[in-house]
Design a protein around this motif. Structure first.
Motif, PDB file in Angstrom:
ATOM      1  N   TYR A   1     -29.404  31.158  12.947  1.00  0.00           N
ATOM      2  CA  TYR A   1     -28.385  30.507  13.762  1.00  0.00           C
ATOM      3  C   TYR A   1     -27.467  29.604  12.945  1.00  0.00           C
ATOM      4  CZ  TYR A   1     -30.385  25.845  13.654  1.00  0.00           C
ATOM      5  OH  TYR A   1     -30.815  24.612  13.239  1.00  0.00           O
TER       6      TYR A   1
ATOM      7  N   PHE B   1     -23.936  30.605  12.301  1.00  0.00           N
ATOM      8  CA  PHE B   1     -22.919  30.321  13.313  1.00  0.00           C
ATOM      9  C   PHE B   1     -22.228  28.992  13.023  1.00  0.00           C
ATOM     10  CE2 PHE B   1     -25.384  32.985  16.584  1.00  0.00           C
ATOM     11  CZ  PHE B   1     -24.568  34.075  16.403  1.00  0.00           C
ATOM     12  N   GLN B   2     -22.979  28.060  12.440  1.00  0.00           N
ATOM     13  CA  GLN B   2     -22.413  26.752  12.127  1.00  0.00           C
ATOM     14  C   GLN B   2     -21.331  26.838  11.053  1.00  0.00           C
ATOM     15  OE1 GLN B   2     -26.137  24.829  11.123  1.00  0.00           O
ATOM     16  NE2 GLN B   2     -26.117  23.702  13.058  1.00  0.00           N
TER      17      GLN B   2
ATOM     18  N   PHE C   1     -18.483  28.579  14.359  1.00  0.00           N
ATOM     19  CA  PHE C   1     -18.072  27.293  14.930  1.00  0.00           C
ATOM     20  C   PHE C   1     -17.925  26.254  13.824  1.00  0.00           C
ATOM     21  CE2 PHE C   1     -20.110  29.650  18.331  1.00  0.00           C
ATOM     22  CZ  PHE C   1     -19.126  29.596  19.298  1.00  0.00           C
TER      23      PHE C   1
ATOM     24  N   GLU D   1     -22.495  21.343  17.137  1.00  0.00           N
ATOM     25  CA  GLU D   1     -22.619  21.873  18.496  1.00  0.00           C
ATOM     26  C   GLU D   1     -23.561  23.075  18.562  1.00  0.00           C
ATOM     27  OE1 GLU D   1     -20.807  20.999  21.481  1.00  0.00           O
ATOM     28  OE2 GLU D   1     -20.223  19.171  20.434  1.00  0.00           O
ATOM     29  N   VAL D   2     -23.795  23.720  17.416  1.00  0.00           N
ATOM     30  CA  VAL D   2     -24.618  24.927  17.382  1.00  0.00           C
ATOM     31  C   VAL D   2     -26.068  24.539  17.121  1.00  0.00           C
ATOM     32  CG1 VAL D   2     -25.019  27.147  16.258  1.00  0.00           C
ATOM     33  CG2 VAL D   2     -22.681  26.290  16.534  1.00  0.00           C
TER      34      VAL D   2
ATOM     35  N   TYR E   1     -28.696  27.481  21.245  1.00  0.00           N
ATOM     36  CA  TYR E   1     -27.423  28.196  21.366  1.00  0.00           C
ATOM     37  C   TYR E   1     -27.506  29.545  20.658  1.00  0.00           C
ATOM     38  CZ  TYR E   1     -22.690  29.762  21.063  1.00  0.00           C
ATOM     39  OH  TYR E   1     -21.576  30.555  21.158  1.00  0.00           O
ATOM     40  N   GLY E   2     -28.088  29.563  19.473  1.00  0.00           N
ATOM     41  CA  GLY E   2     -28.229  30.807  18.719  1.00  0.00           C
ATOM     42  C   GLY E   2     -28.983  31.862  19.503  1.00  0.00           C
TER      43      GLY E   2
END
Length: 146
Positions: free
Chosen positions: A30, A33-34, A38, A44-45, A49-50
């Protein structure tokens, strides 16, 4: 089968395969994603969320593959179109309103989702109605030759 139906099928399979990478990242990495999605607000991640992103993406992946198998089913076609529209709206809002994502990273999702929404919206009548007529005519022709 018409060339247009074949092209849509290939596109839906291609997009579904791209989504599989996001499913893997969501469940097992995940943090990517950071940095790769995003990037404006990486805090926020979270792991949650992942996993949520991966779950949603796996559902839309299966939906795309189901629609690719038979784009003539209006319910599946409509649900697939809605999923692309939801993804487009989500990332558009993240870019413009929430400002959690850079333009470059947003385009990685907005482009395929946008192409899909435009293509599937423009082709709604053809794929869900006209393609069924073509299939019926093909079946009738094959019965005549038997």
């Amino acid at each position: 089968m018409s060339a247009s139906v074949s092209a849509l099928r290939r596109w839906l399979i291609f997009v579904a395969l791209l989504r599989l990478l996001s499913v893997y990242i969501g469940f097992f990495a995940y943090e990517r994603f950071q940095t790769n999605l995003f990037d404006k607000q990486p805090s926020e991640v979270t792991r949650l969320y992942g996993r949520t992103f991966a779950t949603w993406t796996s559902v839309t992946c299966v939906l795309s593959l189901t629609c690719a198998a038979n784009p003539r089913v209006a319910g599946v076609y409509g649900a697939t179109l809605f999923a692309f529209a939801a993804a487009f709206i989500h990332f558009f809002l993240e870019l413009v309103f929430f400002q959690t994502i850079s333009l470059f990273n947003a385009l990685q999702t907005l482009i395929p989702a946008g192409i899909s929404v435009l293509w599937m919206s423009a082709g709604w009548n053809y794929y869900t109605y006209m393609a069924n007529i073509e299939v019926s005519e093909d079946n009738a022709d094959s019965l005549k030759h038997e």
